[in-house]
Every structure is written in structure tokens, then in C-alpha cells.
Design an enzyme around this catalytic site. Structure first.
Site, PDB file in Angstrom:
ATOM      1  N   HIS A  39      -4.608   1.216   7.420  1.00  0.00           N
ATOM      2  CA  HIS A  39      -3.290   1.859   7.475  1.00  0.00           C
ATOM      3  C   HIS A  39      -3.207   3.001   6.449  1.00  0.00           C
ATOM      4  CE1 HIS A  39       1.271   1.622   7.874  1.00  0.00           C
ATOM      5  NE2 HIS A  39       1.117   2.321   6.773  1.00  0.00           N
ATOM      6  N   GLU A  40      -3.641   2.723   5.209  1.00  0.00           N
ATOM      7  CA  GLU A  40      -3.513   3.734   4.144  1.00  0.00           C
ATOM      8  C   GLU A  40      -4.464   4.904   4.372  1.00  0.00           C
ATOM      9  OE1 GLU A  40      -0.932   3.588   2.405  1.00  0.00           O
ATOM     10  OE2 GLU A  40      -0.478   1.548   3.014  1.00  0.00           O
ATOM     11  N   GLN A 100       2.913  10.021   0.997  1.00  0.00           N
ATOM     12  CA  GLN A 100       4.212   9.322   1.045  1.00  0.00           C
ATOM     13  C   GLN A 100       5.055   9.596  -0.191  1.00  0.00           C
ATOM     14  OE1 GLN A 100       2.298   5.326   2.123  1.00  0.00           O
ATOM     15  NE2 GLN A 100       4.245   5.264   3.205  1.00  0.00           N
ATOM     16  N   CYS A 157       5.700   0.248   7.515  1.00  0.00           N
ATOM     17  CA  CYS A 157       5.312   1.376   6.664  1.00  0.00           C
ATOM     18  C   CYS A 157       6.518   1.757   5.814  1.00  0.00           C
ATOM     19  CB  CYS A 157       4.886   2.556   7.536  1.00  0.00           C
ATOM     20  SG  CYS A 157       4.408   4.015   6.594  1.00  0.00           S
ATOM     21  N   LEU A 158       6.298   1.976   4.515  1.00  0.00           N
ATOM     22  CA  LEU A 158       7.414   2.321   3.629  1.00  0.00           C
ATOM     23  C   LEU A 158       8.077   3.641   4.040  1.00  0.00           C
ATOM     24  CD1 LEU A 158       5.959   1.320   0.123  1.00  0.00           C
ATOM     25  CD2 LEU A 158       7.593   0.048   1.538  1.00  0.00           C
ATOM     26  N   HIS A 200      -3.075   7.286   6.766  1.00  0.00           N
ATOM     27  CA  HIS A 200      -2.088   8.188   6.153  1.00  0.00           C
ATOM     28  C   HIS A 200      -2.753   9.464   5.630  1.00  0.00           C
ATOM     29  CE1 HIS A 200       1.917   6.472   6.006  1.00  0.00           C
ATOM     30  NE2 HIS A 200       1.464   5.293   5.611  1.00  0.00           N
ATOM     31  N   GLY A 220       0.836  -1.191   0.000  1.00  0.00           N
ATOM     32  CA  GLY A 220       0.000   0.000   0.000  1.00  0.00           C
ATOM     33  C   GLY A 220       0.870   1.240   0.000  1.00  0.00           C
TER      34      GLY A 220
HETATM   35 NI    NI Z   1       2.419   3.485   5.668  1.00  0.00          NI
END
Ligand code: NI
Length: 169
Positions: free
Chosen positions: A134-135, A50, A92-93, A138, A45
Site C-alpha cells: 500500500h505504502e 500524504q 488509507c489516512l 503511494h 503506514g
Molecule cells: Ni494510504
């Protein structure tokens, strides 16, 4: 391909603005670039903030590029129903190298718009439910760190500050 913004950049902790223009070449290119960036980073995701864009848009593919039918683009998404609970490891990236147990709803239903501005609903269980939550977090400036105990959160923040000082973040 975009550069992924890392923890510490204030854009990650700000609420994003809703998308107001649909069916544009810019939106199409943004979505394609986000999928490309997410696959290259081996994520499931990725949210627009991000990649430095403070808009309510996220892409998800829990098959990590294995199954095109699982590609999801969610614009201005809202969670409309949640059911049950699950606890599992999450990363998380934008916070590479840190994974922690997070408790989330086991099943989530989301209402969103597609790139043409049409409304649709998607329901996910287990990993998809986790990714949806999660997304969408964000897009409201919330990172998974906020779901941890203050103790764990502070420990991770201290480690990240050390990495930043060492120029390794
Ligand atoms: Ni994330």
C-alpha cells in the site's frame, strides 16, 4: 506534526522523486514528523506525499506505536519479491471513512535505503506485506481505490465529491 493530504489533491496521484540526500537533519525531522502524524491518526503506514512531500519515503509501524522494534523507514523502496495472495479490508489516512477489500500479495520482500543511505531488505507477511504494498503504491501515485472494481471505485469517488461539495472533506 503534519497535516494529512486528502484524496483530491493531485500530489497523491503523481509519482514521487527519489530521495538523493541522506543523513541530513531535514530527513531525520521529516521521518520523526511522519511517525508522529501517523500515530496521531492511528495509522500503520504513511507515505511522504500524504504530508505534501513528493519524495520516495514511507514510514510503517504495524504495531501502531506499541513496539518500537517494528518501526520501519523505507526510502526509495522497491518490491523485489511477492508470494501468494490475501484479500482483506484496507483503508488509507488520505481517504478517511472508506474501507474496502483489496487483494494483495501475502508475502512481500522490499529493498530500500535507510536514512543513512544504506541498503537493506525487509520481508513482511500478512498485514506487513499489505502495508508495504500500500505504502509503496503511494510513492508511485497509486491509491488503494485503483485496486477496486471500476464500479466500487466510482461509487466511492461520487461519495467523496458529495462530501467535498458539502465542505465535509
Ligand atoms: Ni494510504
Amino acid at each position: 506534526m503534519f497535516k494529512i493530504v486528502k484524496y483530491g489533491d493531485p500530489i497523491l496521484e503523481r509519482p514521487c522523486a527519489p530521495v538523493t540526500e541522506f543523513n541530513t537533519k531535514e530527513l531525520q525531522e521529516l521521518v520523526e514528523g511522519m511517525f508522529e502524524t501517523m500515530y496521531a491518526a492511528k495509522g500503520v503506514g504513511l507515505a511522504a506525499p500524504q504530508v505534501g512531500i513528493s519524495q520516495q519515503l514511507t514510514v510503517i509501524d504495524i504495531s501502531a506505536g506499541e513496539d518500537p522494534a517494528q518501526k520501519l523507514v523505507l526510502i526509495n523502496p522497491q518490491i523485489v519479491a511477492k508470494e501468494g495472495l490475501q484479500t482483506g479490508e484496507e483503508g488509507c489516512l488520505s481517504i478517511p471513512g472508506f474501507r474496502e477489500d483489496v487483494t494483495r500479495a501475502w508475502k512481500t520482500t522490499v529493498r530500500a535505503k535507510n536514512i543513512y543511505g544504506e541498503d537493506f531488505e525487509v520481508t513482511g507477511e500478512e498485514l506487513l506485506s499489505r502495508a508495504l504494498q500500500h505504502e509503496i503504491d503511494h510513492l508511485h501515485g497509486i491509491l488503494f481505490l485503483q485496486h477496486l472494481s471500476p464500479l466500487k471505485r466510482d461509487l466511492i469517488k461520487r461519495k467523496i465529491r458529495k462530501l467535498m461539495k458539502a465542505g465535509e472533506w
